[in-house]
Design an enzyme around this catalytic site. Structure first.
Site: not given
Ligand code: ADP
Ligand code: MG
Length: 403
Positions: A43, A204, A357, A380
């Site tokens: 960053r 989620k 992230g 976000g």
């Molecule tokens: P980003 O930060 O890229 O937007 P998210 O915050 O939506 O991604 O999700 C990231 C998290 O999702 C990671 O910490 C990962 O461990 C979790 N994750 C991925 N697949 C699963 C799963 N099958 N069960 C529980 N958590 C999961």
């Molecule tokens: Mg995230």
């Protein structure tokens, strides 16, 4: 770019900055390691083009940022002096770290600046006023400068004092990083080279519904992975074992599948999955068809069959946006699906955009960040753009047509 940010909002290219005091809201919210050192300076590096641009044109550059979550009090290990040190190495010029971000001492230092000087104000979130957009705090920050530049894409979705309060008082323009981020997402959403694919994962589905609902009317291919795939499985009536199913989102997920079918969007769920009793290292894992998830198991990753199918489908795409890991990639046993997608994007001949992230962390962990067209510095904010929401930080800037 035809519908680029600069068509709508002023950027630093539109203003004369010589001898002017320029307050730059940057995003120096870097991860720290256990010893309190900077673990990843991506960053900071991303902010260099704007800072160099201003210095070279004789501006007096006053940088400000938050770091982590000090919750409105001074936290010694979250002082920005460590960022100032790194910046001064990267810029090859001194960067003075100030002890606060407002007040008479800061005003005195700024008054003594010469053209081309760079200072960094102290962590904005040491003041509780920052996050509640306190008008007096915003006015005090604005009082330090003649011009405001927003280069902090990572907080542009937040209505904080340094993001939306300060531009009420000063000529306010976009920095080069903010422009690049906004233009990248705008281009893929409004005028992508096709076929256009989105790969969406993460824990989620409720976090991602707004994104899914926005991209479904734009993409040709939609890949669903991560923990949220379980809610899609449940909506189709498959057993999901002990995986988290978000029952509140079942209807929304069903609507998405219907919309995909209606619009001819190819929506792929993982055909097989890696399951385990716990999402922890060292536990036994199994690959099962998604229609046969055992009652006592949790979905932890997409399976090898799904990874093959996803990679084949992606190979025909000319634009791919990826948000959300395919599995619990932090645990080596559950990282393979995410690694396969990252590798597929790394070799794709087309535009690849990483937003989120954790997704950016995963791509970095596999050493593939440089192989992507764009790895967003905002989690976000990237989600907000992918959901088609306006960014308060961008809306607060001066319109391109303003005098
Ligand atoms: P980003 O930060 O890229 O937007 P998210 O915050 O939506 O991604 O999700 C990231 C998290 O999702 C990671 O910490 C990962 O461990 C979790 N994750 C991925 N697949 C699963 C799963 N099958 N069960 C529980 N958590 C999961
Ligand atoms: Mg995230």
């Amino acid at each position: 770019m035809q519908n680029g940010l600069s068509r709508r909002k002023k950027t630093i290219r539109d203003i004369d900055v010589r001898e002017r005091r320029v307050l730059v809201r940057a995003d120096f919210n870097v991860p720290l390691d256990a010893d309190g050192a900077i673990a990843d300076d991506t960053r900071i590096r991303a902010s260099l083009p704007t800072i160099r641009y201003l210095c070279e044109r004789g501006a007096r550059v006053i940088l400000c940022s938050h770091l982590d979550r000090p919750d409105g009090v001074v936290v010694e290990r979250l002082r920005l002096a460590l960022v100032a040190n790194r910046l001064s190495v990267l810029l090859d010029r001194p960067v003075a770290a100030l002890q606060d971000c407002v007040g008479p001492e800061v005003e005195g230092t700024v008054a003594g600046m010469n053209n081309g000087d760079v200072v960094l104000l102290e962590n904005l979130r040491f003041h509780p006023e920052e996050k509640v957009d306190d008008p007096v705090f915003a006015a005090n920050l604005a009082g330090l400068a003649d011009i405001y530049v927003d280069d902090a894409f990572g907080v542009s979705h937040r209505a904080h004092a340094s993001v939306v309060g300060v531009p009420e008082h000063l000529p306010a323009v976009a920095g080069l990083l903010l422009e690049k981020e906004v233009d990248t997402f705008t281009r893929i959403l409004e005028d992508p080279e096709r076929p256009f694919a989105a790969a969406i994962g993460g824990a989620k589905v409720s976090d991602k519904l707004a994104v899914l609902e926005h991209v479904i009317s734009r993409v040709d291919l939609l890949l669903i992975g991560g923990g949220m795939a379980a809610t899609f499985f449940a909506s189709r009536g498959y057993g999901t074992g002990r995986s988290r199913v978000e029952t509140d989102s079942l209807d929304a997920v069903r609507d998405l599948e219907a919309k995909a079918a209606e619009r001819g969007v190819r929506l792929l769920l993982p055909r097989d999955v890696v399951v385990a009793e716990k999402l922890e290292p060292g536990v036994p894992v199994r690959v099962v068809p998604s229609t046969a998830i055992p009652d006592d198991r949790i979905v932890a990753d997409i399976g090898p069959g799904a990874a093959d199918e996803f990679c084949r489908a992606l190979a025909g795409s000319r634009t791919v946006v990826w948000n959300g890991p395919m599995g619990v990639f932090e645990v080596p046993e559950f990282a393979e699906g995410t690694r396969r997608i990252a590798a597929a994007l790394a070799t794709l001949r087309g535009t690849t955009v990483i937003g989120g992230g954790s997704t950016a962390d995963a791509v970095g962990m596999f050493g593939l960040a440089d192989e992507m067209t764009h790895v967003s510095t905002g989690g976000g904010a990237a989600l907000a753009m992918l959901a088609g929401k306006p960014l308060p930080g961008v809306e607060a800037l001066d319109d391109a047509g303003d005098p």
